[in-house]
Write a protein that holds these residues in place. Sequence first.
Motif: not given
Length: 1155
Positions: A1090-1116
């Motif tokens: 569950q812990f790893l799934a939560l991290i995976g979800q966090f990464i996917r959701s944050t990357v999705e949000q950056c893409t939609s907002q057209k932020i080019p770099e990967m957040p820290a």
Amino acid sequence: MLDFLAENNLCGQAILRIVSCGNAIIAELLRLSEFIPAVFRFKDRADLQKYGDIIFDFSYFKGPELWESKLEAKPELQDLDEEFRENHIEIVTRFYLAFQSVHKYIVDLNRYLDDLNEGVYIQQTLETVLLNEDGKQLLCEALYLYGVMLLVIDQKIEGEVRERMLVSYYRYSAARSADSNMDDICKLLRSTGYSSQPGAKRPPNYPESYFRRVPINEAFISMVIGRLRSDDIYNQVSAYPLPEHRSTALATQAAMLYVTLYFEPAILHTHQAKMREIVDKYFPDNWVISIYMGITVNLADAWDPYKAAKTALNNTLDLSNVREQSSRYATVSERVHSQVQQFLKEGYLREEMVLDNIPRLLNCLRDCNVAIRWLMLHTADSAYDPNNKRLRQIKDQILTDSRYNPKVLFQLLLDTAQFEFILKEMFKQMLSEKQAKWEHYKKEGSERMTELADVFSGVKPLTRVEKNENLQAWFREISKQILSLNYDDSTAAGRKTVQLIQALEEVQEFHQLESNLQVCQFLADTRKFLHQMIRTINIKEEVLITMQIVGDLSFAWQLIDSFTSIMQESIRVSPSMVTKLRATFLKLASALDLPLLRINQANSPDLLSVSQYYSGELVSYVRKVLQIIPESMFTSLLKIIKLQTHDIIEVPTRLDKDKLRDYAQLGPRYEVAASLQIAETVFPLGFVMAELFLTVDPKQLLEDGIRKELVKRVAFALHKGLIFNPRAKPSELMPKLKELGATMDGFHRSFEYIQDYVNIYGLKIWQEEVSRIINYNVEQECNNFLRTKIQDWQSMYQSTHIPIPKFTPVDESVTFIGRLCREILRITDPKMTCHIDQLNTWYDMKTHQEVTSSRLFSEIQTTLGTFGLNGLDRLLCFMIVKELQNFLSMFQKIILRDRTVQDTLKTLMNAVSPLKSIVANSNKIYLSAIAKTQKIWTAYLEAIMKVGQMQILRQQIANELNYSCRFDSKHLAAALENLNKALLADIEAHYQDPSLPYPKEDNTLLYEITAYLEAAGIHNPLNKIYITTKRLPYFPIVNFLFLIAQLPKLQYNKNLGMVCRKPADPVDWPPLVLGLLTLLKQFHSRYTEQFLALIGQFIRSTVEQCTSQKIPEMPADVVGALLFLEDYVRYTKLPRRVAEAHVPNFIFDEFRTVL
């Protein structure tokens, strides 16, 4: 009448069993008195504060409910009480059983007396038993031993300590105490108010009121006292014919009388005539007596409160009498000492001389032993209370008038023991050869007479001897008479032999045979043989028995200790002294006969344990005296160590010829040789001669002595060498380890150097003892983390003969290993330092200076060896367990009992489920959850980092152990690795197919192999399960939130990986990752998923949000989360697909380009 001690005489056997039991009880009480747990004494203020509320005296019995309710009100007290019970129930039960046996003893004795009065034993009454010699002795001993038991208990186990132990037993084993006679035991053994401390005041009516606690038949007491007053119940006077020795002859009986008089104190108070009679008979010239195995009593002090006794003793204690006795014994001891020294001259004690002078030799022995006894008892420090002015006066008077010199007295004791030993050995040999010699002399004498008869027959050619038939017949008759002498009827044979000697003297005169020298020679030889026969027939066993009685040294069982320093000094000066000491120790060993006699007669099973106790005490004393030999050796060894470590340079394998002189170093090497010579002469000499009586192998004794001294010195070096100043900058750790390493190396090299001279296995001893010291210290340090502590007497590393010394702690650690561990933890603290994984090094966060590296562990390996590293690893395990337990209780407190935190977690759970989906508006949801739970992360971070820090240290230790194991013993390393793989393969196969074999429950293979694998560093600390856990709600999501709350404090650095952003807000990445990993490992793998799934979800959701907002770099934060997954896979050695299951491949590829 039937023999009183016969197997089928029930009356005799019953009282014999009681007396035998009494001697065994006293031995058990003396043995236990050395094992009183210190907490019951309350000497230490810390003990009083900690245990004062759970250890009670008899005031507890006034209202047990009240005390118990106080305990129940405080859970921490209940917990402490339970822990105390687990640690002390075994020893408290042993004490209780000893106390119970004292009570049972007196109950049995009373029952026996009742049976005697009621006629249970046919034809036997109290009076008839007292008329029988054995019966009289046993009845007197039965009462006396009971008195001795009570006195020993009060002297060795203080009243308050007894009460606390009895109450503890009563509380901790209520089921067993319900059916026993606990009340009676408590009544008998409640505190008397007596204290054995010097200067303590004696309680009123003590000890008579104590002796009266269990009533005893008064007629029996007065009859026993009557017998002791009037009779010589052991027939000792026959062994001491001289009147001035009478008080010594009756000394055993006097001690019994002293004890039994307390059962009838009226005699001591008011019966002046009886007391005068007792003093005149037993104490006219002595007032310090030994009552049992060297427990001494001064009557001047003991009888002070009793009017009649004090008055009667005044004559003895009159200063003129004291002066007279002291001067007399001074004169006697001087006279007999010169006699004994004369007897001990080489070649003086020949068989003929001994046989002709038995009475003279025995008288000398009596005088010696009586003088030694009187002087040792009356000059003993323990017999005089320094606060009593009158006793001080008496003692000073004795010391002056007897010209007392302890060395001279000790010399007399040595010489007497040696003289006694030689005499006994000669007598034993003569007794064993007695019949053979007698028969030999008889044959020789008879043959001489037959030959003379042949001479007078005129057949044998002997010059100028005329034939004489009368003489021929007479000599034949004499020959027959000599042959007819019967060895078994010694009295008749002795008379007849004297007559034959007279006849042979007369025949020489009447028949004018003097003129013929050869005939005269024959007659003289025969007379000599007949004389020898008389001498030989007079060798009686009674002489040996008398020597045994006279040579009794049981009174000095404890006093001898005051001569230890003199013994050691004399051994140091002259090692050959040990031969004489051997005789003294043998003489002291004869004291064992006293308590064992009755136990042996009764065929009691206690014989073994009692004899082991007393002989163990004696062997310990002998070890103590002879310890001076290894001590002297180690003094020489220290010189060698100093020379070897500082002065002598090691010779290289190749060197130039012209440098040979520099490396020769003749001066220092000569000094080493000289020191060795001292060590060499000091001791093999001594120990070879210390062939002791009690199955003690002298070589073993030497080895034990050397081990003891080695342990003492190494333990001290470790204790002193590892004390750190926590404020020191930089840390003193490395310099102190180097210094200690040099000391240990010096010990090791010199030990190696000396082993051949003393013929011992130096390396074996070194490794065994150093490992024992370290393991014992680790065990003591780990006791802090254990509920059931390992006591010294339970420890497999502690030993009575070669004890490991304990030192007072200098800080929170108990031992040096704890100090070393805490110093390492202090300098690698994740709040102050950051650990760079690739370099295995710690750097200071502020100054960026190196703090320490993996070299630290190779230094510890050099200094403390594998045992030290292994011990450090074990201690870290205990600390991790403690940290994880603290973490769980903290989790309960700050998360599961906090409503707001729980509501936040619930909201977040709803927002993120299902975990496969992408969280809309993720940034806002995550940040709000972190903000609401901000207050809990400080404590959480500290706990996780501590565990991570200790796991890093454990990994480093495992690496160092594995490296040195492969280097120093590659075969062991290979064998262990292969065995480990084979076992794991078998276990896996069993889980695939349960019909295949698997180690059974009682098979210790897995347990034992683990110890080996850990010692060789073939294990992964990260896979270890430290604690057992229950299900915890919200556990995965709390850890996930914790991780993403920490990510903003870190930043990615191309060279170093994740590092802390601001030193003011310190977070160290490796301890963080390893701490989280260890924590998750303690729970079901479902939580990790569950812990790893939560991290995976966090990464996917944050990357999705950056893409939609057209932020080019990967957040820290995403970089940090991905790095965590990478490290997680690397540390756990799991396949990559575990991480890729939660994060798409392309994100990982993108992340690589960022790196």
